[in-house]
Scaffold this motif. Sequence first.
Motif, mmCIF file in Angstrom:
data_model
loop_
_atom_site.group_PDB
_atom_site.id
_atom_site.type_symbol
_atom_site.label_atom_id
_atom_site.label_comp_id
_atom_site.label_asym_id
_atom_site.label_seq_id
_atom_site.Cartn_x
_atom_site.Cartn_y
_atom_site.Cartn_z
ATOM 1 N N LYS A 10 0.653 -1.183 -0.206
ATOM 2 C CA LYS A 10 -0.206 -0.195 0.029
ATOM 3 C C LYS A 10 0.894 0.944 0.227
ATOM 4 C CE LYS A 10 -3.467 2.393 2.829
ATOM 5 N NZ LYS A 10 -4.153 1.920 3.918
ATOM 6 N N LYS A 11 2.055 1.508 0.687
ATOM 7 C CA LYS A 11 2.809 2.203 1.024
ATOM 8 C C LYS A 11 3.641 2.257 -0.580
ATOM 9 C CE LYS A 11 6.347 4.451 3.702
ATOM 10 N NZ LYS A 11 7.589 4.331 4.937
ATOM 11 N N GLU A 12 3.839 1.705 -1.045
ATOM 12 C CA GLU A 12 4.856 1.541 -2.530
ATOM 13 C C GLU A 12 3.494 2.216 -3.237
ATOM 14 O OE1 GLU A 12 6.598 -0.821 -5.562
ATOM 15 O OE2 GLU A 12 6.935 -1.708 -4.076
ATOM 16 N N ALA A 13 2.428 1.603 -3.754
ATOM 17 C CA ALA A 13 0.856 2.227 -4.591
ATOM 18 C C ALA A 13 0.757 3.228 -4.061
ATOM 19 C CB ALA A 13 0.017 1.204 -4.487
ATOM 20 N N LEU A 14 0.924 4.087 -3.080
ATOM 21 C CA LEU A 14 0.594 5.572 -2.973
ATOM 22 C C LEU A 14 1.366 6.664 -3.094
ATOM 23 C CD1 LEU A 14 -2.114 4.659 0.473
ATOM 24 C CD2 LEU A 14 -2.561 5.025 -1.927
ATOM 25 N N SER A 15 3.056 5.831 -3.459
ATOM 26 C CA SER A 15 4.480 6.902 -3.964
ATOM 27 C C SER A 15 3.527 7.586 -4.869
ATOM 28 C CB SER A 15 4.392 6.170 -2.848
ATOM 29 O OG SER A 15 4.956 5.251 -4.223
ATOM 30 N N ASP A 16 2.717 6.231 -5.932
ATOM 31 C CA ASP A 16 2.484 7.379 -6.910
ATOM 32 C C ASP A 16 1.049 7.869 -6.753
ATOM 33 O OD1 ASP A 16 0.421 7.445 -9.420
ATOM 34 O OD2 ASP A 16 1.716 5.698 -10.764
ATOM 35 N N ALA A 17 1.214 9.391 -7.175
ATOM 36 C CA ALA A 17 0.703 10.087 -6.668
ATOM 37 C C ALA A 17 -0.838 10.477 -7.884
ATOM 38 C CB ALA A 17 1.202 11.586 -8.240
ATOM 39 N N GLU A 18 -1.311 9.702 -8.999
ATOM 40 C CA GLU A 18 -2.002 8.716 -9.336
ATOM 41 C C GLU A 18 -3.320 7.653 -8.901
ATOM 42 O OE1 GLU A 18 -2.954 7.922 -14.569
ATOM 43 O OE2 GLU A 18 -0.765 8.924 -14.228
ATOM 44 N N VAL A 19 -2.540 6.654 -8.407
ATOM 45 C CA VAL A 19 -3.050 5.643 -7.886
ATOM 46 C C VAL A 19 -3.591 6.428 -5.991
ATOM 47 C CG1 VAL A 19 -2.226 3.881 -5.857
ATOM 48 C CG2 VAL A 19 -1.188 3.721 -8.272
ATOM 49 N N ARG A 20 -2.418 7.493 -5.217
ATOM 50 C CA ARG A 20 -2.777 8.127 -4.158
ATOM 51 C C ARG A 20 -4.462 9.539 -4.383
ATOM 52 N NH1 ARG A 20 1.276 10.453 -3.259
ATOM 53 N NH2 ARG A 20 0.601 12.072 -4.528
ATOM 54 N N GLU A 21 -4.134 9.539 -6.157
ATOM 55 C CA GLU A 21 -5.469 10.654 -6.215
ATOM 56 C C GLU A 21 -6.996 9.156 -6.203
ATOM 57 O OE1 GLU A 21 -7.553 13.030 -9.928
ATOM 58 O OE2 GLU A 21 -5.347 12.989 -9.101
ATOM 59 N N GLU A 22 -6.487 8.922 -6.717
ATOM 60 C CA GLU A 22 -7.940 7.626 -7.181
ATOM 61 C C GLU A 22 -8.091 7.131 -5.709
ATOM 62 O OE1 GLU A 22 -10.762 6.450 -9.025
ATOM 63 O OE2 GLU A 22 -9.204 7.432 -10.072
ATOM 64 N N TYR A 23 -7.104 6.644 -5.012
ATOM 65 C CA TYR A 23 -7.711 5.948 -2.866
ATOM 66 C C TYR A 23 -8.383 6.905 -2.648
ATOM 67 C CZ TYR A 23 -6.385 4.067 0.853
ATOM 68 O OH TYR A 23 -6.747 4.026 2.577
ATOM 69 N N GLU A 24 -7.913 8.037 -2.474
ATOM 70 C CA GLU A 24 -8.555 9.314 -1.835
ATOM 71 C C GLU A 24 -9.893 9.331 -2.048
ATOM 72 O OE1 GLU A 24 -7.753 10.542 0.931
ATOM 73 O OE2 GLU A 24 -5.490 9.777 0.826
ATOM 74 N N LYS A 25 -9.991 9.713 -3.457
ATOM 75 C CA LYS A 25 -11.853 9.360 -4.521
ATOM 76 C C LYS A 25 -12.657 8.585 -3.765
ATOM 77 C CE LYS A 25 -10.758 10.948 -8.512
ATOM 78 N NZ LYS A 25 -10.753 11.078 -9.773
ATOM 79 N N LEU A 26 -11.928 7.226 -3.694
ATOM 80 C CA LEU A 26 -13.052 6.159 -3.191
ATOM 81 C C LEU A 26 -12.896 5.757 -1.526
ATOM 82 C CD1 LEU A 26 -12.090 3.535 -5.543
ATOM 83 C CD2 LEU A 26 -13.210 5.065 -5.998
ATOM 84 N N LYS A 27 -12.501 6.449 -1.103
ATOM 85 C CA LYS A 27 -11.945 6.175 0.575
ATOM 86 C C LYS A 27 -13.095 6.511 1.528
ATOM 87 C CE LYS A 27 -8.600 7.522 4.148
ATOM 88 N NZ LYS A 27 -7.789 8.265 4.677
ATOM 89 N N PRO A 28 -13.941 7.228 1.115
ATOM 90 C CA PRO A 28 -14.834 7.654 1.465
ATOM 91 C C PRO A 28 -16.167 6.567 1.564
ATOM 92 C CG PRO A 28 -14.568 9.427 0.559
ATOM 93 C CD PRO A 28 -13.775 8.399 0.104
ATOM 94 N N ILE A 29 -16.617 5.955 0.174
ATOM 95 C CA ILE A 29 -17.586 4.274 0.104
ATOM 96 C C ILE A 29 -17.046 3.654 0.924
ATOM 97 C CG2 ILE A 29 -16.850 3.895 -2.308
ATOM 98 C CD1 ILE A 29 -20.208 4.455 -0.956
ATOM 99 N N TYR A 30 -15.705 2.913 0.830
ATOM 100 C CA TYR A 30 -15.098 2.122 1.098
ATOM 101 C C TYR A 30 -14.663 2.451 2.839
ATOM 102 C CZ TYR A 30 -12.789 -0.015 -2.526
ATOM 103 O OH TYR A 30 -12.429 -0.562 -4.018
ATOM 104 N N GLU A 31 -14.672 3.306 3.585
ATOM 105 C CA GLU A 31 -15.399 3.523 4.681
ATOM 106 C C GLU A 31 -16.626 2.955 5.436
ATOM 107 O OE1 GLU A 31 -12.917 4.413 7.284
ATOM 108 O OE2 GLU A 31 -11.901 3.854 6.127
ATOM 109 N N LEU A 32 -17.186 3.682 4.392
ATOM 110 C CA LEU A 32 -18.919 3.729 5.100
ATOM 111 C C LEU A 32 -19.338 2.568 4.642
ATOM 112 C CD1 LEU A 32 -22.189 4.736 4.700
ATOM 113 C CD2 LEU A 32 -21.860 4.545 2.612
ATOM 114 N N ARG A 33 -18.882 1.795 3.872
ATOM 115 C CA ARG A 33 -18.907 0.192 3.975
ATOM 116 C C ARG A 33 -18.219 -0.775 4.607
ATOM 117 N NH1 ARG A 33 -21.606 -0.999 -1.440
ATOM 118 N NH2 ARG A 33 -21.416 1.197 -2.586
ATOM 119 N N LYS A 34 -17.569 -0.494 5.082
ATOM 120 C CA LYS A 34 -16.676 -0.489 6.579
ATOM 121 C C LYS A 34 -17.306 -0.464 7.950
ATOM 122 C CE LYS A 34 -12.466 0.244 7.022
ATOM 123 N NZ LYS A 34 -11.453 0.117 7.493
#
Length: 99
Positions: A10-34
């Motif tokens: 995860k740390k390595e993947a999030l070092s990529d700006a595009e991956v990090r941006e997409e991760y941040e966009k999806l984070k709220p829905i993942y948190e809600l479902r959790k």
Amino acid sequence: MDRVDFSDFKKEALSDAEVREEYEKLKPIYELRKQLIALRKDAGLTQEELAEKLHTKKSNISRLESANSKSSPRLSTIEEYAHAMGYEVKIDFIPSVQR
């Protein structure tokens, strides 16, 4: 072959700006479902039992809780889900970092 630790991956993947941006966009829905899953489990209910309480099918509960679901749940659906376990929904807004 060594297994990659998830946190390292995860740390390595999030070092990529595009991956990090997409991760941040999806984070709220993942948190809600959790949170939805945690509420159901804390209430001691299976998906089948919750579906029966809400007069729906288990597949609908499964889809609502699935991180891979393509559909976005309606607020009224989330409220019904929460109410079935004795909870109210509270929506909170926080300032974004980019203000």
